[in-house]
Design a protein around this motif. Sequence first.
Motif, mmCIF file in Angstrom:
data_model
loop_
_atom_site.group_PDB
_atom_site.id
_atom_site.type_symbol
_atom_site.label_atom_id
_atom_site.label_comp_id
_atom_site.label_asym_id
_atom_site.label_seq_id
_atom_site.Cartn_x
_atom_site.Cartn_y
_atom_site.Cartn_z
ATOM 1 N N LEU A 1 12.306 3.290 0.874
ATOM 2 C CA LEU A 1 12.400 1.971 0.606
ATOM 3 C C LEU A 1 12.081 1.943 -0.964
ATOM 4 O O LEU A 1 11.241 2.623 -1.604
ATOM 5 C CB LEU A 1 11.599 1.132 1.457
ATOM 6 N N MET B 1 9.502 0.498 -2.772
ATOM 7 C CA MET B 1 8.215 0.051 -2.185
ATOM 8 C C MET B 1 7.832 -1.176 -3.102
ATOM 9 O O MET B 1 6.769 -1.934 -2.624
ATOM 10 C CB MET B 1 7.498 1.029 -2.121
ATOM 11 N N LYS C 1 9.073 -3.788 -3.257
ATOM 12 C CA LYS C 1 9.684 -4.921 -2.746
ATOM 13 C C LYS C 1 8.686 -5.125 -1.538
ATOM 14 O O LYS C 1 8.840 -5.977 -0.609
ATOM 15 C CB LYS C 1 11.062 -4.904 -2.125
ATOM 16 N N TYR C 2 7.631 -4.221 -1.120
ATOM 17 C CA TYR C 2 6.940 -4.282 0.021
ATOM 18 C C TYR C 2 5.429 -3.996 -0.193
ATOM 19 O O TYR C 2 4.825 -3.102 0.375
ATOM 20 C CB TYR C 2 7.516 -3.159 1.049
ATOM 21 N N ARG C 3 5.067 -5.050 -1.098
ATOM 22 C CA ARG C 3 3.623 -4.948 -1.723
ATOM 23 C C ARG C 3 2.656 -5.236 -0.246
ATOM 24 O O ARG C 3 3.355 -6.190 0.420
ATOM 25 C CB ARG C 3 3.161 -5.884 -2.703
ATOM 26 N N SER D 1 0.605 -7.751 1.745
ATOM 27 C CA SER D 1 -0.124 -9.341 1.651
ATOM 28 C C SER D 1 -1.496 -9.353 1.335
ATOM 29 O O SER D 1 -2.203 -8.427 1.479
ATOM 30 C CB SER D 1 0.648 -9.792 2.708
ATOM 31 N N CYS E 1 1.609 0.060 -0.304
ATOM 32 C CA CYS E 1 2.549 -0.915 0.180
ATOM 33 C C CYS E 1 2.136 -1.408 1.588
ATOM 34 O O CYS E 1 1.020 -1.108 2.060
ATOM 35 C CB CYS E 1 3.827 0.007 0.624
ATOM 36 N N SER E 2 2.821 -2.291 2.130
ATOM 37 C CA SER E 2 2.320 -3.019 3.331
ATOM 38 C C SER E 2 2.440 -1.937 4.466
ATOM 39 O O SER E 2 3.402 -1.310 4.700
ATOM 40 C CB SER E 2 3.257 -4.319 3.664
ATOM 41 N N SER F 1 2.781 -2.754 7.287
ATOM 42 C CA SER F 1 3.806 -3.505 8.360
ATOM 43 C C SER F 1 5.268 -3.099 8.197
ATOM 44 O O SER F 1 6.025 -3.698 8.739
ATOM 45 C CB SER F 1 3.484 -4.850 8.510
ATOM 46 N N ILE F 2 5.486 -2.137 7.135
ATOM 47 C CA ILE F 2 6.846 -1.667 6.868
ATOM 48 C C ILE F 2 7.436 -1.111 8.300
ATOM 49 O O ILE F 2 6.620 -0.780 9.135
ATOM 50 C CB ILE F 2 6.970 -0.679 5.718
ATOM 51 N N LYS F 3 8.690 -0.993 8.496
ATOM 52 C CA LYS F 3 9.247 -0.421 9.549
ATOM 53 C C LYS F 3 8.746 1.011 9.925
ATOM 54 O O LYS F 3 8.533 1.879 8.908
ATOM 55 C CB LYS F 3 10.734 -0.250 9.620
ATOM 56 N N TYR G 1 9.419 4.613 8.120
ATOM 57 C CA TYR G 1 9.074 4.891 6.804
ATOM 58 C C TYR G 1 7.995 5.226 6.563
ATOM 59 O O TYR G 1 7.297 5.346 5.349
ATOM 60 C CB TYR G 1 9.535 3.759 5.946
#
Length: 200
Positions: free
Chosen positions: A23, A25, A27-29, A31, A57-58, A60-62, A65
């Motif tokens: 991904l 990443m 975009k998936y920092r 929170s 990265c988070s 809680s990504i799928k 990944y």
Amino acid sequence: MQSLPDGWKQASLIDIADYLNGLAMQKYRPSANEIGIPVLKIKELRQGCCDDNSEFCSPSIKSDYIIHDGDVIFSWSGSLLVDFWCGGICGLNQHLFKVSSSNYDKWFYYAWTKHHLDRFIAVAADKATTMGHIKRDELAKAEVLIPNETDYNRIGALLQPIYDLIISNRIENKKLAETRDSLLPKLMSGEIDMSEVDYE
């Protein structure tokens, strides 16, 4: 074309394994209330670990990944390499494939991906860009020979223990390095006193 041994068949890399691209990443920092996990990029794959400069990265990504020790990672852009990741849990960044299969063992798809790496490097070098890369259609063109069940099991019995040992040794080395890095400052500062240790 030469004839294949009895029961063997021709296929390609995409017939034997799934090549999951990572991904973007950024975009998936993580929170505000999450503890991030390191991002696996080409730099981390080359050095075999994440470090203080690795991005996060988070978590809680799928789950597809999220990378774990022993996963096969193929960097298909820039520095082309394929390796077993043994640097702990992290998130898969773009330009890296996680290679996996529901039908074939790790030794099989790792060995075949590695087998084609030199050709992939040559293909990438021929591209008139600074960042040579491999497109998915190159995976479809990469020929694989699938042995019959007896030969597959015989070859696997030789290769699988070697790859398992490589992975377990790398994980053990990482643990030893972490122990050293935590003990050394304590020894140097005198926080741990070695004068009473009996070396006999």
